[in-house]
Enzyme design. Structure first.
Site, short mmCIF file in Angstrom:
data_model
loop_
_atom_site.label_atom_id
_atom_site.label_comp_id
_atom_site.label_asym_id
_atom_site.label_seq_id
_atom_site.Cartn_x
_atom_site.Cartn_y
_atom_site.Cartn_z
N HIS A 184 -7.72 4.35 5.68
CA HIS A 184 -6.80 3.94 4.61
C HIS A 184 -6.07 5.14 4.00
O HIS A 184 -4.93 5.01 3.52
CB HIS A 184 -7.58 3.17 3.53
N MET A 217 -2.45 -6.90 7.04
CA MET A 217 -3.40 -7.85 6.42
C MET A 217 -2.80 -8.52 5.19
O MET A 217 -3.53 -8.92 4.28
CB MET A 217 -4.68 -7.11 6.01
N SER A 218 -1.48 -8.62 5.13
CA SER A 218 -0.86 -9.18 3.91
C SER A 218 0.44 -9.90 4.25
O SER A 218 0.67 -10.28 5.40
CB SER A 218 -0.58 -8.04 2.93
N HIS A 224 -5.34 -9.43 -1.74
CA HIS A 224 -5.48 -9.68 -0.30
C HIS A 224 -6.58 -10.70 -0.04
O HIS A 224 -7.56 -10.78 -0.80
CB HIS A 224 -5.86 -8.39 0.44
N SER A 240 0.82 -1.23 0.00
CA SER A 240 0.00 0.00 0.00
C SER A 240 0.85 1.26 0.00
O SER A 240 1.68 1.46 0.89
CB SER A 240 -0.88 0.06 1.25
N HIS A 257 -3.09 0.15 -4.94
CA HIS A 257 -2.46 -1.03 -5.54
C HIS A 257 -2.73 -1.01 -7.04
O HIS A 257 -3.85 -1.23 -7.49
CB HIS A 257 -3.02 -2.32 -4.93
N TYR A 283 -8.78 -10.53 2.26
CA TYR A 283 -10.04 -9.85 2.59
C TYR A 283 -10.85 -9.44 1.36
O TYR A 283 -12.02 -9.11 1.46
CB TYR A 283 -9.81 -8.63 3.50
N GLU A 284 -10.20 -9.46 0.19
CA GLU A 284 -10.95 -9.17 -1.05
C GLU A 284 -11.78 -10.38 -1.48
O GLU A 284 -12.55 -10.29 -2.43
CB GLU A 284 -9.98 -8.79 -2.18
N ASN A 313 0.83 3.97 10.87
CA ASN A 313 0.00 4.48 11.99
C ASN A 313 0.29 3.63 13.21
O ASN A 313 0.78 2.50 13.07
CB ASN A 313 -1.50 4.33 11.63
N ALA A 316 2.41 -1.96 4.39
CA ALA A 316 2.11 -0.92 5.37
C ALA A 316 1.56 -1.65 6.60
O ALA A 316 0.85 -2.65 6.45
CB ALA A 316 1.07 0.03 4.82
#
Ligand code: HPA
Length: 273
Positions: A245, A209-210, A81, A28, A59, A83-84, A233, A111
């Site tokens: 995001h 998440m990756s 990802h 990201s 992306h 989550y997609e 963050n 990230a």
């Protein structure tokens, strides 16, 4: 699956004679690194057989082959990802393609949210290890023995040699780089403060998440794997504000210069491993 890999590689080989040594996955907000690549051949995920397009903002969805400081690289600008809704097999397919093309080193970037209180937004952190809390593993199912063993060892999932190289390069550019343990969750929600307290207790320094699926696939393939995380963050409950995001993309953009210099400085040394 193996047939699909060969089909995609044949297509790529019909477009370029480049034989990449180092593969790079840009996470990201880190896609701008491609400006550092010379002699570019650009292929979109749409035109690559068996690739799925990227749907997440930040992306791009392109494979770029070229050179960095004379080293042949293959760069995935954008990743898929879990989550997609993609299967783990789909997520790691691009990494398997790069390995079939010939890469020996895989550099994964992302990230993440900082859990370790020594971190601040904008820090670059080398992954020393990971914790897989996605509830999934890309190697589930019949083992593809052409790619790797049924039970891959994960004792040194992130190459100690590359960590040393990255640390040396960081010193050379005046960067104080840290190391830490990355924990991956399925997402797409950011974590709750209670979840972050749990992750801290089990030893995680950062959360995202990756990366873990690609790292597992890379280890299975026998690649030397390296992970670099941009702390965009502080994690939920540590940060005083809500997460979004846009903040992740903005913070990643701010460290682009440093991130690019670190990678470029390390490239020759990594290739010569
Ligand atoms: N949590 C999960 N993924 C992330 C975060 C976070 O705080 N920041 C960037 N990616």
């Amino acid at each position: 699956m193996y047939e699909k890999l060969k089909q995609t590689c044949d297509f790529i080989k019909s477009k370029t004679s480049s034989v990449p040594k180092v593969g790079l996955v840009l996470g990201s907000g880190l896609g701008a690194y491609i400006q550092r690549i010379e002699n570019q051949t650009i292929l979109t995920y749409e035109e690559l057989p068996n690739f799925l397009p990227c749907s997440v903002e930040g992306h791009e969805g392109r494979l770029i082959l070229g050179t960095v400081d004379g080293v042949e690289v293959a760069v995935l600008q954008g990743r898929l990802h879990a989550y997609e809704g993609h299967s783990m097999e789909q997520i790691v397919f691009p990494v398997r393609v790069l390995a079939t093309l010939g890469i020996e080193v895989l550099v994964l970037t992302n990230a993440s949210g900082g859990i370790n209180m020594d971190y601040s937004p904008g820090d670059l952190v080398l992954l020393s290890d990971h914790i897989n809390l996605m509830g999934k593993n890309p190697l589930v199912g019949p083992n593809i023995s052409e790619l790797g063993p049924r039970f891959p060892d994960m004792t040194q999932a992130y190459s100690e040699e590359i960590i040393q190289i990255m640390k040396e390069s960081a010193t050379e550019i005046g960067l104080n780089i840290k190391t830490g343990i990355y924990c991956s969750l399925l997402g797409p929600t950011y974590e709750t403060p209670a979840e972050i307290r749990m992750l801290k207790t089990i030893g995680a320094d950062m959360v995202g998440m990756s990366t873990v699926p690609e790292s597992i696939a890379g280890n299975h393939l026998g690649l030397k794997v390296c992970g670099i995380s941009c702390i965009t963050n502080m994690a939920a409950g540590i940060a005083k504000h809500k997460l979004n995001h846009d903040e992740v993309k903005e913070e990643a953009l701010k460290v682009m210069e440093t991130f690019s210099s670190l990678l470029t400085k390390s490239m020759k040394k990594i290739k010569d491993l």
